[in-house]
Design a protein around this motif. Structure first.
Motif, PDB file in Angstrom:
ATOM      1  N   TYR A  17     -35.815  29.750   3.798  1.00  0.00           N
ATOM      2  CA  TYR A  17     -37.173  30.276   3.827  1.00  0.00           C
ATOM      3  C   TYR A  17     -37.685  30.167   5.250  1.00  0.00           C
ATOM      4  O   TYR A  17     -37.980  29.087   5.740  1.00  0.00           O
ATOM      5  CB  TYR A  17     -38.080  29.505   2.874  1.00  0.00           C
ATOM      6  CG  TYR A  17     -39.525  29.951   2.930  1.00  0.00           C
ATOM      7  CD1 TYR A  17     -39.910  31.170   2.372  1.00  0.00           C
ATOM      8  CD2 TYR A  17     -40.488  29.166   3.553  1.00  0.00           C
ATOM      9  CE1 TYR A  17     -41.225  31.603   2.430  1.00  0.00           C
ATOM     10  CE2 TYR A  17     -41.805  29.581   3.611  1.00  0.00           C
ATOM     11  CZ  TYR A  17     -42.166  30.799   3.056  1.00  0.00           C
ATOM     12  OH  TYR A  17     -43.476  31.226   3.121  1.00  0.00           O
ATOM     13  N   ARG A  18     -37.707  31.306   5.935  1.00  0.00           N
ATOM     14  CA  ARG A  18     -38.097  31.351   7.338  1.00  0.00           C
ATOM     15  C   ARG A  18     -37.241  30.380   8.147  1.00  0.00           C
ATOM     16  O   ARG A  18     -36.047  30.566   8.249  1.00  0.00           O
ATOM     17  CB  ARG A  18     -39.593  31.101   7.476  1.00  0.00           C
ATOM     18  CG  ARG A  18     -40.455  32.211   6.840  1.00  0.00           C
ATOM     19  CD  ARG A  18     -41.914  31.994   7.044  1.00  0.00           C
ATOM     20  NE  ARG A  18     -42.680  33.094   6.452  1.00  0.00           N
ATOM     21  CZ  ARG A  18     -43.996  33.151   6.420  1.00  0.00           C
ATOM     22  NH1 ARG A  18     -44.719  32.159   6.942  1.00  0.00           N
ATOM     23  NH2 ARG A  18     -44.606  34.181   5.863  1.00  0.00           N
TER      24      ARG A  18
ATOM     25  N   ARG B 159     -34.615  25.098   5.386  1.00  0.00           N
ATOM     26  CA  ARG B 159     -33.660  25.281   4.297  1.00  0.00           C
ATOM     27  C   ARG B 159     -33.327  23.919   3.690  1.00  0.00           C
ATOM     28  O   ARG B 159     -32.459  23.199   4.203  1.00  0.00           O
ATOM     29  CB  ARG B 159     -32.398  25.960   4.809  1.00  0.00           C
ATOM     30  CG  ARG B 159     -31.487  26.459   3.683  1.00  0.00           C
ATOM     31  CD  ARG B 159     -30.241  27.121   4.226  1.00  0.00           C
ATOM     32  NE  ARG B 159     -29.496  27.762   3.142  1.00  0.00           N
ATOM     33  CZ  ARG B 159     -28.271  28.262   3.271  1.00  0.00           C
ATOM     34  NH1 ARG B 159     -27.642  28.190   4.437  1.00  0.00           N
ATOM     35  NH2 ARG B 159     -27.674  28.826   2.234  1.00  0.00           N
TER      36      ARG B 159
END
Length: 244
Positions: free
Chosen positions: A145-146, A149
């Motif tokens: 996520y962006r 992790r």
């Protein structure tokens, strides 16, 4: 047992604090821009880590009573943080799974308190250790996520203590042990590297106590400490900071 829970809370608080600082730093670096977008697609990569750990011993008593009516019990009343440094070889299996090898050195110390139940006599012993370790972990990572992790790990840690036994040690431990471990951490992606805080809980599966002490042949009275125990195992909490 109480100290084990206290240690676990301390290390969890430290882990969450460091993870929060790392996460806020990654967000300030423009979280909408993916740092190192292809880093996780490599078949393998290298890294290193530094960290701290706490060692704890679990004593199983035999109920031995000497001819003089003495009965000794052992405990570890406190803990001293140790230092660890490891290399890292990470092999990618698929999107979610990796295998990690992390050979390294762990330095630590354990203070054992020996107490006689009837008279209240006490003895203390410092047990220093210099462990060569070879952690082997299976790493399960969530989707990225962006620039973060999260992941979980599980594995085994063979250890070998290269420290020397002292003839004056009332209790001696075996050189080899094997521990099972579980952990959690988070990959935090920066422009030029990944910073990975991780906390790991480890449980030894072998009996560490040296039951045979031929070095005490001339001092049989000192065997009462070893005879008072039927088994000794170890537990550890390890807080590690990886750089990949």
């Amino acid at each position: 047992m109480r100290y084990w829970f206290v240690k676990r809370r301390i290390f969890l608080v430290m882990f969450l604090g460091i993870f929060g600082i790392a996460l806020s730093s990654a967000q300030r670096l423009n979280d909408k821009l993916l740092n190192r977008p292809y880093a996780d697609l490599k078949a393998w990569h290298l890294g290193f880590s530094v960290g701290i750990h706490a060692q704890d011993l679990t004593f199983t008593h035999s109920g031995f009573v000497t001819d003089d009516g003495e009965q000794w019990v052992m405990e570890q009343p406190a803990f001293s943080p140790g230092f660890c440094v490891n290399g890292l070889i990470d092999f990618r299996l698929n999107t979610h799974f990796n295998v990690r090898l992390a050979p390294g050195l762990w330095f630590g110390n354990k203070v054992v308190e020996m107490r006689e139940l009837n008279s209240g006599q006490q003895q203390r012993q410092n047990i220093k250790s210099t462990l060569i370790v070879m952690p082997v972990d299976l790493k399960f990572s969530s989707l990225r996520y962006r620039n973060i992790r999260p992941y979980l790990t599980g594995g085994v840690i063979p250890t070998f203590d290269v420290g020397k036994h002292r003839m004056s040690d009332l209790i001696q431990l075996q050189k080899f042990d094997c521990m099972l471990s579980v952990g959690l951490g988070c990959d935090v992606y920066f422009p030029y590297f990944k910073f990975i805080p991780e906390i790991k809980f480890c449980w030894g599966v072998t009996d560490l106590l040296r039951h045979k002490r031929p070095d005490l042949a001339e001092d049989p009275l000192s065997m009462r400490y070893t005879q008072s125990l039927s088994k000794v195992t170890q537990k550890m909490i390890v807080l590690t900071f990886y750089f990949e």
